[in-house]
Design an enzyme around this catalytic site. Structure first.
Site, PDB file in Angstrom:
ATOM      1  N   SER A 175      30.468  24.156  76.784  1.00 35.25           N
ATOM      2  CA  SER A 175      31.496  24.468  75.793  1.00 35.25           C
ATOM      3  C   SER A 175      31.742  23.371  74.770  1.00 35.25           C
ATOM      4  CB  SER A 175      32.814  24.800  76.499  1.00 35.25           C
ATOM      5  OG  SER A 175      33.260  23.703  77.275  1.00 35.25           O
ATOM      6  N   HIS A 203      30.185  31.196  77.039  1.00 38.79           N
ATOM      7  CA  HIS A 203      29.850  30.994  75.626  1.00 38.79           C
ATOM      8  C   HIS A 203      28.484  31.562  75.242  1.00 38.79           C
ATOM      9  CE1 HIS A 203      33.355  28.411  74.840  1.00 38.79           C
ATOM     10  NE2 HIS A 203      33.183  28.021  76.090  1.00 38.79           N
ATOM     11  N   LYS A 235      36.107  35.579  74.160  1.00 33.91           N
ATOM     12  CA  LYS A 235      35.316  34.819  73.175  1.00 33.91           C
ATOM     13  C   LYS A 235      34.521  35.818  72.327  1.00 33.91           C
ATOM     14  CE  LYS A 235      35.411  30.652  75.978  1.00 33.91           C
ATOM     15  NZ  LYS A 235      36.396  31.134  76.974  1.00 33.91           N
TER      16      LYS A 235
END
Length: 391
Positions: A175, A203, A235
């Site tokens: 991250s 991610h 996300k």
């Protein structure tokens, strides 16, 4: 009694003090903060789905059917048809046998890791893993051994000298650095040494791999190669919550053992249906991902040309390495004065001496947005020269 005031003052002096920023309106590239419009390059909304009309419409249409609150835990009366549908969709999308819907990514990591390992077991964790992974390891009460970042050889040595139940856990995309774990090699060494591999693809999900299926799909890794996949939905997926996917036996085991799943109220079922709509957008989002990669490639070329130091990342996470906390804050502030929101990341989120600006891209950013960022970085380049004075 502990002197909390003195500790806060020390954090301020060290350039480590944190403040919350209030945002008005929906998440999108241009945000409103304290009445001022700022072009944001710090969001994890990688595909621009957090404010997508289809998602909002799906949520609006679901509310009369499902109501708002989850009202109870999944094991009481909170497991709604909508939650179950999302789990089935996630399992199919990630090519896994089964999936389990958690309320947050933090809770997923805490619950999964602490359920799959305990006293007498050993967990092997990459040194740059996310805080939620670290805390999950601590909560498990297993012995924790940290291996050097992405160092499969070091991990193999540790695994070879360790007996008993072994769990290896890593981020898929890290991250703060934006680099990708050596997943093929990790899978191989775990099979060789009888360790269970857990990958948190927070991610990578939605961004990497065919149709955005994630970093495991990018490397062609199946459920047999990587038994446990964790992903977040706040996300690239643009909504909220998280999931774990893998063999049905392990999902059943987590239902029995994962405390952060058992002892919390279920997420609003309407949100699960909105997430299903966004999975369709992810699957059909190759054009978005192509545009995103073009922005990333151009940024890397031009930022290096301006003399900025970047990390070896091809993901939407593009850190600019600064080093000194105060200089990182000054550069972030200078960009904000030019109408840009780029966050300074400092210890303990990153190691000492590795403060940085964490630039992140969204498919909703335009080429003109990137032009504006690069112009501002050129104008603020002089601040890097102050590092020698500060240091």
């Amino acid at each position: 009694m502990r002197d909390f005031f003195a500790e806060l003052e020390q954090r301020k002096q060290a350039g480590l003090y944190r403040t919350r920023r209030r945002i008005s309106g929906p998440q999108k590239p241009v945000l409103t903060s304290n009445g001022k419009q700022l072009l944001s390059f710090c969001s994890n909304d990688y595909l621009g789905l957090a404010n997508h009309p289809s998602s909002i419409e799906a949520l609006r249409n679901a509310l009369p059917e499902t109501g708002l609150g989850g009202a109870a835990s999944h094991l009481i009366c909170g497991h709604h048809d909508a939650h179950h549908l999302l789990e089935e969709r996630l399992a199919a999308f990630t090519s896994r046998s089964s999936a389990l819907f958690f309320s947050t990514g933090y809770m997923a990591n805490m619950g999964v890791i602490s359920a799959l390992a305990g006293r007498g077991d050993t967990i092997f964790s990459d040194r740059l893993n996310h805080a939620s992974i670290i805390d999950g390891c601590v909560l498990s009460r297993a012995k924790v051994r940290r291996y050097a970042h992405r160092d499969v050889s070091s991990l193999a040595t540790m695994l070879a000298e360790t007996s008993g139940h072994k769990l290896v856990v890593t981020d898929g995309v890290f991250s703060m650095d934006g680099d990708v774990a050596p997943l093929v090699e990790l899978s191989s060494v775990c099979r060789e040494h009888g360790a269970l591999l857990v990958v948190d693809d927070a991610h990578g999900f939605g961004v990497l791999g065919p149709h955005g299926q994630g970093s495991l799909a990018e490397f062609g890794l199946s459920e047999e190669n990587v038994p446990i996949l964790i992903g977040t939905l706040g996300k690239a997926a643009g909504t909220s919550g998280a999931f774990v996917a893998g063999p049905a036996l392990l999902m059943d085991y987590l239902v029995q053992k994962a405390r952060t799943y058992i002892y919390t109220t279920a997420m609003p079922p309407a949100l699960a249906l909105a997430t299903c709509a966004n999975l369709d957008l992810i699957e059909q989002g190759d054009e978005r991902r192509t545009h995103l990669q073009s922005l990333i490639g151009r940024f890397r070329k031009e930022a290096v040309g301006l003399g900025y130091e970047l990390m070896p990342s091809y993901t939407p996470i593009q850190p600019i390495m600064i080093g000194d906390n105060h200089v990182a804050l000054a550069l972030s502030q200078a960009l904000e004065e030019r109408g840009l929101l780029v966050t300074a990341i400092r210890p303990p989120t990153v190691p000492e001496g590795e403060a940085r600006l964490r630039v992140t891209f969204s498919a909703d950013h335009s080429c003109g947005d990137l032009d504006y960022l690069m112009q501002a970085l050129w104008e603020c380049r002089y601040l890097l020269d102050s590092r020698s004075t500060v240091l």
